[in-house]
Design a protein around this motif. Structure first.
Motif, PDB file in Angstrom:
ATOM      1  N   LEU A 256     -10.741 -32.493  -6.835  1.00 23.29           N
ATOM      2  CA  LEU A 256     -10.866 -32.199  -8.788  1.00 23.29           C
ATOM      3  C   LEU A 256     -10.082 -30.810  -8.527  1.00 23.29           C
ATOM      4  N   LEU A 257     -10.455 -30.016  -7.746  1.00 24.70           N
ATOM      5  CA  LEU A 257      -8.676 -28.960  -7.632  1.00 24.70           C
ATOM      6  C   LEU A 257      -7.909 -29.050  -7.277  1.00 24.70           C
ATOM      7  N   GLN A 258      -7.622 -29.921  -6.777  1.00 24.71           N
ATOM      8  CA  GLN A 258      -5.619 -30.717  -6.603  1.00 24.71           C
ATOM      9  C   GLN A 258      -5.273 -31.672  -7.589  1.00 24.71           C
ATOM     10  N   SER A 259      -6.079 -31.880  -8.449  1.00 26.98           N
ATOM     11  CA  SER A 259      -5.390 -32.699  -9.823  1.00 26.98           C
ATOM     12  C   SER A 259      -4.947 -31.563 -11.246  1.00 26.98           C
ATOM     13  N   LEU A 260      -5.790 -29.829 -10.534  1.00 24.40           N
ATOM     14  CA  LEU A 260      -5.457 -29.188 -12.039  1.00 24.40           C
ATOM     15  C   LEU A 260      -3.941 -28.291 -11.674  1.00 24.40           C
ATOM     16  N   VAL A 261      -3.848 -28.151 -12.678  1.00 25.94           N
ATOM     17  CA  VAL A 261      -2.366 -27.331 -12.892  1.00 25.94           C
ATOM     18  C   VAL A 261      -2.665 -26.513 -12.176  1.00 25.94           C
ATOM     19  N   VAL A 262      -1.117 -25.531 -11.346  1.00 23.15           N
ATOM     20  CA  VAL A 262      -1.173 -24.094 -10.933  1.00 23.15           C
ATOM     21  C   VAL A 262      -0.359 -24.039 -12.166  1.00 23.15           C
ATOM     22  N   THR A 263      -0.606 -22.521 -12.798  1.00 25.83           N
ATOM     23  CA  THR A 263       0.505 -21.753 -13.961  1.00 25.83           C
ATOM     24  C   THR A 263       1.390 -21.446 -12.906  1.00 25.83           C
ATOM     25  N   ASP A 264       2.399 -20.573 -13.580  1.00 28.42           N
ATOM     26  CA  ASP A 264       3.363 -20.383 -12.677  1.00 28.42           C
ATOM     27  C   ASP A 264       2.774 -18.725 -11.827  1.00 28.42           C
ATOM     28  N   ASN A 265       1.934 -18.229 -12.552  1.00 31.57           N
ATOM     29  CA  ASN A 265       1.163 -16.600 -12.310  1.00 31.57           C
ATOM     30  C   ASN A 265       0.358 -17.199 -10.826  1.00 31.57           C
ATOM     31  N   GLY A 266       0.326 -18.427 -10.608  1.00 31.86           N
ATOM     32  CA  GLY A 266      -0.721 -18.286  -8.960  1.00 31.86           C
ATOM     33  C   GLY A 266      -2.415 -18.732  -9.925  1.00 31.86           C
ATOM     34  N   THR A 267      -2.624 -19.483 -11.077  1.00 32.13           N
ATOM     35  CA  THR A 267      -3.466 -19.157 -11.587  1.00 32.13           C
ATOM     36  C   THR A 267      -4.372 -21.016 -11.547  1.00 32.13           C
ATOM     37  N   ILE A 268      -5.735 -22.027 -11.577  1.00 34.63           N
ATOM     38  CA  ILE A 268      -5.958 -22.033 -11.903  1.00 34.63           C
ATOM     39  C   ILE A 268      -7.155 -22.385 -12.731  1.00 34.63           C
ATOM     40  N   SER A 269      -7.133 -23.166 -13.632  1.00 33.97           N
ATOM     41  CA  SER A 269      -8.507 -23.203 -14.815  1.00 33.97           C
ATOM     42  C   SER A 269      -9.302 -23.944 -14.631  1.00 33.97           C
ATOM     43  N   SER A 284      -3.232 -23.689   1.678  1.00 38.16           N
ATOM     44  CA  SER A 284      -3.272 -24.823   3.009  1.00 38.16           C
ATOM     45  C   SER A 284      -5.163 -25.759   2.681  1.00 38.16           C
ATOM     46  N   ALA A 285      -6.097 -25.431   2.876  1.00 37.99           N
ATOM     47  CA  ALA A 285      -7.163 -24.947   2.319  1.00 37.99           C
ATOM     48  C   ALA A 285      -7.824 -26.817   1.857  1.00 37.99           C
ATOM     49  N   PHE A 286      -6.672 -26.718   1.263  1.00 36.87           N
ATOM     50  CA  PHE A 286      -6.940 -28.340   0.243  1.00 36.87           C
ATOM     51  C   PHE A 286      -6.165 -29.068   0.490  1.00 36.87           C
ATOM     52  N   TYR A 287      -5.289 -28.906   1.980  1.00 38.25           N
ATOM     53  CA  TYR A 287      -3.968 -29.660   2.157  1.00 38.25           C
ATOM     54  C   TYR A 287      -5.042 -30.599   2.947  1.00 38.25           C
ATOM     55  N   ASP A 288      -5.493 -30.322   3.479  1.00 38.43           N
ATOM     56  CA  ASP A 288      -6.099 -30.027   5.323  1.00 38.43           C
ATOM     57  C   ASP A 288      -6.639 -31.900   5.476  1.00 38.43           C
ATOM     58  N   SER A 289      -7.047 -32.820   4.597  1.00 37.14           N
ATOM     59  CA  SER A 289      -7.715 -33.499   4.795  1.00 37.14           C
ATOM     60  C   SER A 289      -7.374 -34.461   4.009  1.00 37.14           C
ATOM     61  N   PRO A 290      -7.147 -35.626   4.865  1.00 39.35           N
ATOM     62  CA  PRO A 290      -7.112 -37.513   4.791  1.00 39.35           C
ATOM     63  C   PRO A 290      -7.405 -37.557   3.184  1.00 39.35           C
ATOM     64  N   CYS A 291      -8.649 -37.181   2.522  1.00 41.99           N
ATOM     65  CA  CYS A 291      -8.784 -37.145   0.688  1.00 41.99           C
ATOM     66  C   CYS A 291      -8.089 -36.812   0.202  1.00 41.99           C
ATOM     67  N   PRO A 293      -4.288 -36.366   0.493  1.00 43.51           N
ATOM     68  CA  PRO A 293      -2.886 -36.852   0.877  1.00 43.51           C
ATOM     69  C   PRO A 293      -1.266 -35.401   0.086  1.00 43.51           C
ATOM     70  N   ASP A 294      -1.849 -35.914  -1.047  1.00 41.62           N
ATOM     71  CA  ASP A 294      -0.273 -35.310  -2.083  1.00 41.62           C
ATOM     72  C   ASP A 294       0.380 -33.866  -1.336  1.00 41.62           C
ATOM     73  N   PRO A 295       1.192 -33.496  -1.313  1.00 43.24           N
ATOM     74  CA  PRO A 295       1.455 -31.762  -0.946  1.00 43.24           C
ATOM     75  C   PRO A 295       1.276 -31.308  -2.214  1.00 43.24           C
ATOM     76  N   PRO A 296       1.323 -29.879  -1.671  1.00 39.69           N
ATOM     77  CA  PRO A 296       0.452 -29.126  -2.998  1.00 39.69           C
ATOM     78  C   PRO A 296       1.567 -28.508  -4.254  1.00 39.69           C
ATOM     79  N   ARG A 297       1.331 -28.337  -5.022  1.00 44.92           N
ATOM     80  CA  ARG A 297       2.625 -28.601  -6.647  1.00 44.92           C
ATOM     81  C   ARG A 297       2.255 -26.869  -6.453  1.00 44.92           C
TER      82      ARG A 297
END
Length: 459
Positions: A256-269, A284-291, A293-297
């Motif tokens: 769910l958090l991976q699908s959210l948009v990260v703003t330029d100042n580094g925040t997620i709502s 990195s804690a959200f991209y250490d799982s096969p669930c 797999p997409d690269p950080p945005r």
């Protein structure tokens, strides 16, 4: 005046009768004592014990079960003695430091040593079943997952129990064991509904990395990997079970958090967190799982998560993780997973229980509308207003591995029930009392005869 021959014969008969009464009284007393001791002994249960470690994705829990030794293959007798939650994360979190995984279990294993009599340590089986967290690690790094299991096995083997090994159980097995557990505890095995079908509950198991759905369908399960067969209590059960890997509460939150948009100042709502909630998160804690797999945005190493608190928007975000558009079967759950039509009642446990228990603090929730209303109230609360606030698969796992659920209805050895015991005690007690009364009457009659003879002699 010398006693007549007839009087001598009467005295002998009287003595023989008194001796017979004495013997019968003694036999009655012996029977009463023996029956009482035997009944008391049979009521003192010689207990056996078993230990299961549930190595989940977010934490590990140890469960101790007990059952009467003389009825190991009977049913409805296994009960949970105690449990222990291991401090720290699940064992899969130790994949970089495998040597620390085993010692993390020390406190709970020590508690097990204290809870189980020392003379029974060597005959107490211990099982460790690792679930979705280790299944994900095996997908990501098979060699490291094997090293981790071996390290845990080595540590547990240092204890005096009968360790039967650690293994990663499949999602289908986890669902099936959960189904066995809930129906065993509810006493549903061996019962049938009005229509003649086995009367069982479906099982919903929400874990940290996966969710299991298991039930007895009305038709044949077409997918072999989603089909399980058990013969329990003289009945055959063909169940549908599917494990949705990555759809446990922790991994789903990562998606769910991976699908959210990260703003330029580094925040997620996120509307799924209460208004006013803030937390710094390592990307990195959200991209250490096969669930995930997409690269950080984002190029930020850490982001700030800010809660906006809207249950309606949160429900919309979560539904986007569940694809209901594709289905190659007559009916599907989501993501194209074939599933027979749902029917009957279900029992929900694991994280489902803890969530509902939390929302029930201010009163029981009797239906789905009340649950939704409680969720709405909580999600719309500001973060400052919140001050904080045991079914699973393990019992079914132990019952299966120790063959403690027979395929056929068990032979019930007829032990003396309470009514029979009381009847025997009353009957023999009355017999003893009657014999004592007869002995008293005979002795009284003899004494009267002696006194009468003495009076005549004096006269």
């Amino acid at each position: 005046m010398p006693e007549s021959q007839e009087g001598i014969k009467q005295n002998k008969r009287r003595k023989h009768f008194i001796c017979l009464i004495a013997v019968l009284c003694l036999v009655g007393v012996v029977v009463l004592v023996a029956v009482g001791v035997m009944q008391s002994t049979s009521m003192q249960r010689n207990m056996k014990f078993g230990i299961v470690l549930d190595a989940g994705s977010s934490h590990t829990a140890l469960y101790i079960y007990q059952w009467p030794a003389e009825k190991m293959n009977n049913t409805g007798l296994v009960e949970q003695l105690t449990s222990c939650n291991v401090k720290g994360p699940g064992i899969s979190s130790y994949w970089r430091n495998v040597e620390q995984a085993g010692p993390s279990l020390r406190a709970c294993l020590d508690k097990a040593k204290q809870s189980i009599p020392k003379e029974q340590h060597g005959e107490t089986p211990v099982y460790l079943g690792a679930t979705a967290g280790m299944r994900l690690l095996r997908l990501q790094n098979p060699a490291q997952s094997e090293k981790l299991l071996q390290a845990v096995e080595t540590f547990i083997s240092s204890y005096p129990f009968d360790f039967r090994g650690a293994r990663i159980i499949s999602g289908a097995d986890e669902g099936a064991f959960g189904w066995i557990t809930i129906n065993y505890l509810m006493g549903n095995f061996g019962t049938v509904s009005a229509g003649g079908d086995p009367d069982t509950l479906g099982a919903l198991d929400l874990g940290g990395a996966s969710t299991q759905v298991t039930f007895i369908p009305n038709n044949v399960v077409k997918s072999p990997e989603d089909s399980k067969f058990f013969r329990l209590y003289g009945r055959s059960y063909h169940m549908y079970t599917h494990s949705f890997l990555c759809y446990g509460k922790d991994q789903a939150m990562k998606m769910l958090l991976q699908s959210l948009v990260v703003t330029d100042n580094g925040t997620i709502s996120s509307p799924c967190f209460n208004d006013g909630y803030e937390k710094l998160i390592n990307v990195s804690a959200f991209y250490d799982s096969p669930c995930t797999p997409d690269p950080p945005r984002t190029t930020h190493e850490t982001v700030k998560l800010i809660g906006t608190g809207s249950s309606k928007e949160c429900r919309s975000h979560v539904s986007q993780l569940l694809n209901h558009s594709s289905c190659n079967c007559s009916t599907c759950s989501f993501n194209g997973v074939c599933q027979p039509p749902i029917w009957g009642k279900f029992g929900a446990f694991s994280a489902f229980y803890y969530v509902m228990d939390f929302f029930s603090k201010h009163g029981p929730l009797k239906n789905l509308d009340q649950v939704q209303a409680a969720v709405e109230r909580f999600c719309n609360m500001a973060w400052q207003e919140i001050k904080g606030s045991d079914a699973g698969w393990t019992l079914g796992y132990m019952l299966n591995l120790t063959n403690m659920i027979p395929a056929e209805l068990p032979y019930t050895e007829t032990l003396m029930n309470e009514a029979s015991f009381l009847s025997i005690m009353v009957i023999f007690s009355l017999c003893v009392l009657i014999l004592l009364l007869l002995a008293f009457l005979v002795m009284k009659r003899k004494l009267c005869g002696v006194e009468q003879g003495a009076t005549l002699g004096t006269a």
